[in-house]
Design an enzyme around this catalytic site. Structure first.
Site, mmCIF file in Angstrom:
data_model
loop_
_atom_site.group_PDB
_atom_site.id
_atom_site.type_symbol
_atom_site.label_atom_id
_atom_site.label_comp_id
_atom_site.label_asym_id
_atom_site.label_seq_id
_atom_site.Cartn_x
_atom_site.Cartn_y
_atom_site.Cartn_z
ATOM 1 N N LYS A 170 0.833 -1.198 0.000
ATOM 2 C CA LYS A 170 0.000 0.000 0.000
ATOM 3 C C LYS A 170 0.869 1.250 0.000
ATOM 4 O O LYS A 170 1.912 1.293 0.678
ATOM 5 C CB LYS A 170 -0.890 -0.002 1.249
ATOM 6 C CG LYS A 170 -1.898 -1.131 1.285
ATOM 7 C CD LYS A 170 -2.906 -1.008 0.159
ATOM 8 C CE LYS A 170 -3.997 -2.065 0.272
ATOM 9 N NZ LYS A 170 -4.947 -1.991 -0.861
ATOM 10 N N ASP A 204 -0.304 -0.215 -4.577
ATOM 11 C CA ASP A 204 -1.733 0.095 -4.618
ATOM 12 C C ASP A 204 -1.977 1.370 -3.822
ATOM 13 O O ASP A 204 -1.773 1.394 -2.606
ATOM 14 C CB ASP A 204 -2.519 -1.070 -4.007
ATOM 15 C CG ASP A 204 -4.024 -0.849 -4.041
ATOM 16 O OD1 ASP A 204 -4.467 0.186 -4.582
ATOM 17 O OD2 ASP A 204 -4.756 -1.732 -3.527
ATOM 18 N N GLU A 230 -1.546 0.459 -8.955
ATOM 19 C CA GLU A 230 -2.993 0.225 -8.850
ATOM 20 C C GLU A 230 -3.709 1.424 -8.246
ATOM 21 O O GLU A 230 -3.259 1.995 -7.256
ATOM 22 C CB GLU A 230 -3.215 -1.019 -7.976
ATOM 23 C CG GLU A 230 -4.674 -1.345 -7.696
ATOM 24 C CD GLU A 230 -4.816 -2.657 -6.925
ATOM 25 O OE1 GLU A 230 -4.009 -3.582 -7.166
ATOM 26 O OE2 GLU A 230 -5.716 -2.765 -6.080
ATOM 27 N N GLU A 255 -11.392 -2.410 -9.071
ATOM 28 C CA GLU A 255 -12.182 -2.879 -7.932
ATOM 29 C C GLU A 255 -13.380 -1.978 -7.667
ATOM 30 O O GLU A 255 -14.299 -2.382 -6.955
ATOM 31 C CB GLU A 255 -11.304 -3.017 -6.682
ATOM 32 C CG GLU A 255 -10.782 -1.726 -6.118
ATOM 33 C CD GLU A 255 -9.751 -1.943 -5.006
ATOM 34 O OE1 GLU A 255 -8.592 -2.275 -5.335
ATOM 35 O OE2 GLU A 255 -10.099 -1.797 -3.842
ATOM 36 N N ASP A 278 -13.731 -7.407 -9.241
ATOM 37 C CA ASP A 278 -13.888 -8.206 -8.024
ATOM 38 C C ASP A 278 -15.198 -8.976 -8.161
ATOM 39 O O ASP A 278 -16.241 -8.357 -8.408
ATOM 40 C CB ASP A 278 -13.927 -7.263 -6.810
ATOM 41 C CG ASP A 278 -13.932 -8.028 -5.484
ATOM 42 O OD1 ASP A 278 -14.754 -8.973 -5.351
ATOM 43 O OD2 ASP A 278 -13.127 -7.699 -4.609
ATOM 44 N N HIS A 305 -9.445 -8.529 -8.425
ATOM 45 C CA HIS A 305 -9.286 -8.012 -7.066
ATOM 46 C C HIS A 305 -9.955 -8.995 -6.107
ATOM 47 O O HIS A 305 -11.070 -9.458 -6.364
ATOM 48 C CB HIS A 305 -9.974 -6.654 -6.966
ATOM 49 C CG HIS A 305 -9.999 -6.073 -5.592
ATOM 50 N ND1 HIS A 305 -11.125 -6.096 -4.792
ATOM 51 C CD2 HIS A 305 -9.030 -5.472 -4.860
ATOM 52 C CE1 HIS A 305 -10.843 -5.504 -3.638
ATOM 53 N NE2 HIS A 305 -9.578 -5.122 -3.644
ATOM 54 N N GLU A 330 -4.791 -12.520 -6.370
ATOM 55 C CA GLU A 330 -4.517 -11.641 -5.230
ATOM 56 C C GLU A 330 -4.852 -12.423 -3.957
ATOM 57 O O GLU A 330 -5.998 -12.794 -3.739
ATOM 58 C CB GLU A 330 -5.362 -10.366 -5.311
ATOM 59 C CG GLU A 330 -5.165 -9.503 -4.080
ATOM 60 C CD GLU A 330 -5.679 -8.077 -4.229
ATOM 61 O OE1 GLU A 330 -6.513 -7.830 -5.112
ATOM 62 O OE2 GLU A 330 -5.228 -7.227 -3.436
HETATM 63 MG MG LIG Z 1 -6.723 -2.221 -4.440
#
Ligand SMILES: [Mg+2]
Length: 376
Positions: A170, A204, A230, A255, A278, A305, A330
């Site tokens: 992240k 991300d 991302e 997502e 997703d 996702h 993922e």
């Molecule tokens: Mg994400």
């Protein structure tokens, strides 16, 4: 194999330690599962993205009465009829997470009714296992950037020691901390240094940046050999199109998008090279498969996702088995007892590889005793 009953089950568990992405702190995990029962006694399970509130009421009170009596092997037709029905009732607000949860449960029930895995019903299995990347590396409650770098780098090392060869971390600290894009890049540097050059690294940002900062970070990422960037900006097609002009790193997103028509616009008008539908929010297995086909024809990758319970994980794997190209899974590595305990025989990794089951439906049996334990 007609539907006799559709109802929701809501599960929730507080986490021992909260963690954050660029948008929010996460201190619990909550799931709205969908249970479908058929005339031949089969039970199928699905899962909706997001808070149970809204999903639960709409499925129990609006969707269920409309679908009882429909055949589960008409799942794609039922999916399209449901989207049409919801659009005519709620106009621009089509609750994609509701459609998703119901759609997944119908595919599971259909597969169990005919004794075939969902991946076989989707047209056949292109693979029996998939490379998984470890998703995690969230922000923690710290005051000191050096400490956060240490924690995230140590987590990355742990994933590599467990056999993973691809990681996603992240970035986007500014909302929660007195730090910004430069410190985000320091965090990426810390992970790259900790794991070495042979590990595939993705980042991300959970749409943390405006265009200028997204460009600045994208340029910085080139130093660290990042596979994809991302959700650099908010999930508006125009923003992605603007950013794609003049950056080198591959962009990923999806997502926050649903249904094939939204992804079609993305592939037509942006430079996104990794589409991330997703199953629990894009419109279920039906939509995820349609997006996977679209990605193939647009010559981009479909890398779903996944951040849900065991049901979402199993459903994503069935789609991946039938997806053209070279998808990755993922694999959420954050502590989550619901994800790990919900299936009687949980899905696990062997190094960086996860086996894709070829058993009826989604290939898992939901443990109804565990449901009780986590029930709200
Ligand atoms: Mg994400």
């Amino acid at each position: 194999m007609e539907i006799t009953d559709i109802e929701t089950r809501v599960l929730r568990r507080d986490l021992d330690e909260r963690f954050a992405n660029a948008q929010k702190w996460i201190d619990s995990r909550e799931y709205c599962l969908v249970r479908v029962e058929t005339t031949d006694g089969v039970v199928g399970w699905g899962e909706c993205w997001g808070p149970a509130a809204g999903n639960r009421e709409m499925i129990d009170e609006y969707v269920a009465p409309r679908l009882v009596g429909r055949r589960v092997d008409d799942v794609e037709q039922v999916h399209d009829d449901l989207v049409f029905e919801l659009r005519s009732s709620y106009h621009s607000y089509v609750p994609a997470s509701v459609v998703s949860g119901v759609d997944i449960a119908l595919w599971d029930a259909y597969g169990k009714s005919v004794g075939r895995s969902v991946s076989r019903l989707l047209g056949g299995r292109r693979r029996d296992e998939v490379r998984a990347y470890a998703t995690g590396h969230f922000f923690r409650d710290v005051d000191d950037l050096a400490e956060l770098k240490r924690i995230v780098a140590a987590e990355a090392r742990d994933h590599v020691d467990a056999g993973f060869t691809a990681l996603k971390q992240k970035i986007g600290l500014a909302r929660h901390f007195p730090w910004g894009p430069d410190e985000d890049l320091e965090l990426v540097a810390a992970v790259r240094e900790a794991v070495g050059d042979d590990v595939a690294l993705m980042v991300d940002a959970n749409h943390a940046y405006d265009l200028a900062d997204a460009r600045r970070v994208a340029r910085g990422l080139d130093t660290y050999d990042v596979r994809f960037f991302e959700e650099p900006v908010r999930p508006a097609v125009d923003y992605y199109a603007d950013l794609a002009e003049g950056v080198d790193v591959a962009l990923a997103g999806g997502e926050c998008w649903a249904f094939r028509h939204e992804f079609e616009r993305v592939t037509r008008e942006t430079g996104v090279e990794y589409l991330q539908p997703d199953v629990t929010s894009a419109g279920g297995i039906t939509s995820a498969r349609r997006v996977a086909t679209l990605a193939d024809s647009a010559n981009v990758q479909c890398v779903p996702h996944v951040f849900g319970s065991a049901v979402a994980l199993a459903a994503s794997l069935q789609v991946i088995a039938a997806t053209p190209g070279d998808p990755m899974l993922e694999f959420d590595r954050t502590p989550n007892p619901i994800r790990e305990d919900l299936a009687a025989d949980p899905i696990t990794n062997d190094g960086d590889s996860v086996q894709i089951r070829d058993e009826p439906g989604l290939g898992i049996e939901v443990d109804e005793d565990v449901l009780e334990r986590f029930a709200v």
